[in-house]
Design a protein around this motif. Sequence first.
Motif, PDB file in Angstrom:
ATOM      1  N   ALA A  71       0.847  -1.189   0.000  1.00  0.00           N
ATOM      2  CA  ALA A  71       0.000   0.000   0.000  1.00  0.00           C
ATOM      3  C   ALA A  71       0.885   1.243   0.000  1.00  0.00           C
ATOM      4  O   ALA A  71       1.752   1.385   0.855  1.00  0.00           O
ATOM      5  N   LYS A  72       0.663   2.121  -0.975  1.00  0.00           N
ATOM      6  CA  LYS A  72       1.432   3.352  -1.087  1.00  0.00           C
ATOM      7  C   LYS A  72       0.482   4.517  -1.369  1.00  0.00           C
ATOM      8  O   LYS A  72      -0.708   4.331  -1.551  1.00  0.00           O
ATOM      9  N   ILE A  73       1.044   5.694  -1.409  1.00  0.00           N
ATOM     10  CA  ILE A  73       0.300   6.892  -1.744  1.00  0.00           C
ATOM     11  C   ILE A  73       0.865   7.482  -3.037  1.00  0.00           C
ATOM     12  O   ILE A  73       2.085   7.582  -3.209  1.00  0.00           O
ATOM     13  N   ARG A 149      -4.703   6.410  -3.213  1.00  0.00           N
ATOM     14  CA  ARG A 149      -4.065   5.248  -2.600  1.00  0.00           C
ATOM     15  C   ARG A 149      -3.705   4.278  -3.718  1.00  0.00           C
ATOM     16  O   ARG A 149      -4.451   4.123  -4.685  1.00  0.00           O
ATOM     17  N   ASP A 150      -2.596   3.603  -3.552  1.00  0.00           N
ATOM     18  CA  ASP A 150      -2.092   2.693  -4.581  1.00  0.00           C
ATOM     19  C   ASP A 150      -1.832   1.335  -3.941  1.00  0.00           C
ATOM     20  O   ASP A 150      -0.946   1.198  -3.103  1.00  0.00           O
ATOM     21  N   LEU A 151      -2.640   0.333  -4.312  1.00  0.00           N
ATOM     22  CA  LEU A 151      -2.492  -1.013  -3.752  1.00  0.00           C
ATOM     23  C   LEU A 151      -1.986  -1.984  -4.806  1.00  0.00           C
ATOM     24  O   LEU A 151      -2.410  -1.949  -5.965  1.00  0.00           O
ATOM     25  N   LEU A 152      -1.075  -2.851  -4.395  1.00  0.00           N
ATOM     26  CA  LEU A 152      -0.592  -3.942  -5.233  1.00  0.00           C
ATOM     27  C   LEU A 152      -0.904  -5.247  -4.531  1.00  0.00           C
ATOM     28  O   LEU A 152      -0.486  -5.461  -3.384  1.00  0.00           O
ATOM     29  N   GLU A 170     -14.468  -9.030  -5.670  1.00  0.00           N
ATOM     30  CA  GLU A 170     -15.165  -9.146  -4.392  1.00  0.00           C
ATOM     31  C   GLU A 170     -14.439  -8.326  -3.324  1.00  0.00           C
ATOM     32  O   GLU A 170     -15.070  -7.634  -2.508  1.00  0.00           O
ATOM     33  N   PHE A 171     -13.118  -8.402  -3.317  1.00  0.00           N
ATOM     34  CA  PHE A 171     -12.333  -7.643  -2.345  1.00  0.00           C
ATOM     35  C   PHE A 171     -12.529  -6.144  -2.538  1.00  0.00           C
ATOM     36  O   PHE A 171     -12.757  -5.399  -1.575  1.00  0.00           O
ATOM     37  N   VAL A 172     -12.456  -5.679  -3.775  1.00  0.00           N
ATOM     38  CA  VAL A 172     -12.565  -4.246  -4.059  1.00  0.00           C
ATOM     39  C   VAL A 172     -13.955  -3.717  -3.708  1.00  0.00           C
ATOM     40  O   VAL A 172     -14.087  -2.659  -3.085  1.00  0.00           O
ATOM     41  N   THR A 173     -14.982  -4.437  -4.106  1.00  0.00           N
ATOM     42  CA  THR A 173     -16.341  -3.942  -3.854  1.00  0.00           C
ATOM     43  C   THR A 173     -16.680  -3.953  -2.364  1.00  0.00           C
ATOM     44  O   THR A 173     -17.375  -3.064  -1.869  1.00  0.00           O
ATOM     45  N   HIS A 200      -0.999 -10.418 -10.651  1.00  0.00           N
ATOM     46  CA  HIS A 200      -1.194  -9.418  -9.611  1.00  0.00           C
ATOM     47  C   HIS A 200      -2.222  -8.367 -10.057  1.00  0.00           C
ATOM     48  O   HIS A 200      -2.538  -8.257 -11.240  1.00  0.00           O
ATOM     49  N   ALA A 201      -2.708  -7.618  -9.104  1.00  0.00           N
ATOM     50  CA  ALA A 201      -3.697  -6.600  -9.377  1.00  0.00           C
ATOM     51  C   ALA A 201      -3.246  -5.266  -8.790  1.00  0.00           C
ATOM     52  O   ALA A 201      -2.613  -5.217  -7.728  1.00  0.00           O
ATOM     53  N   HIS A 202      -3.555  -4.194  -9.505  1.00  0.00           N
ATOM     54  CA  HIS A 202      -3.323  -2.832  -9.028  1.00  0.00           C
ATOM     55  C   HIS A 202      -4.683  -2.192  -8.756  1.00  0.00           C
ATOM     56  O   HIS A 202      -5.603  -2.297  -9.566  1.00  0.00           O
ATOM     57  N   VAL A 203      -4.806  -1.505  -7.640  1.00  0.00           N
ATOM     58  CA  VAL A 203      -6.037  -0.805  -7.302  1.00  0.00           C
ATOM     59  C   VAL A 203      -5.683   0.626  -6.936  1.00  0.00           C
ATOM     60  O   VAL A 203      -4.870   0.872  -6.040  1.00  0.00           O
ATOM     61  N   LEU A 204      -6.287   1.585  -7.648  1.00  0.00           N
ATOM     62  CA  LEU A 204      -6.143   2.997  -7.305  1.00  0.00           C
ATOM     63  C   LEU A 204      -7.454   3.464  -6.698  1.00  0.00           C
ATOM     64  O   LEU A 204      -8.523   3.165  -7.244  1.00  0.00           O
TER      65      LEU A 204
END
Length: 204
Positions: A71-73, A149-152, A170-173, A200-204
Amino acid sequence: WVDGGTGKCAVIRCFATSATETLVLLTGPGLAALHRMSGEPGSLKPACRAFPIPAPRPDRWSAMAIYRLEAKIIARSQGRSATASAAYRAGESIDDERTGVVFDYTRKRGVLTAEIFTPPNTPAWMEDRAQLWNAVEKVEKRKDAQLARDLLLSLPHELTLDQRHDLVREFVTTEFVAQGMIADLAIHAPDRQGDERNYHAHVL
């Protein structure tokens, strides 16, 4: 697993790699932990999500995936921008309206899927990646603005593409969209020169 008698709860995700069906394996430390919680493993009722796993290739052994989350910014003070980050992760081209720079990553390979999740009643334009992140860049005026926020997230290579997609959706929602946040999701395949298991997945 949920113990209805005491309200104590533990989540066990075990992906079988020796059969076509998912099996819940209670052995070793897992069994000991259940004993400590309830004293009666047999009284626990399954309440977890299970995914069927294809049988492994006969010429190789299988190992359980190791969980990883970073988790980063996305911070302007570090020379980063939300538009560049979103374009790279989705493999798209985005014009940054604040700086005039075009971030073109349309030649990037390995983007399996990219989509934006929004809470109910969100304006339709926020589902457009370029409009969404340009709006973020525009509203944040400070030089030290924290833009996103930046998640890997590592994803189990034992799963199929559809199963990995369902898992991360499911995790994101549940963790973000249900809390009123917008999430920009991109799932990437392993790099051709890297570890073939590195989905892998990236989530902003």
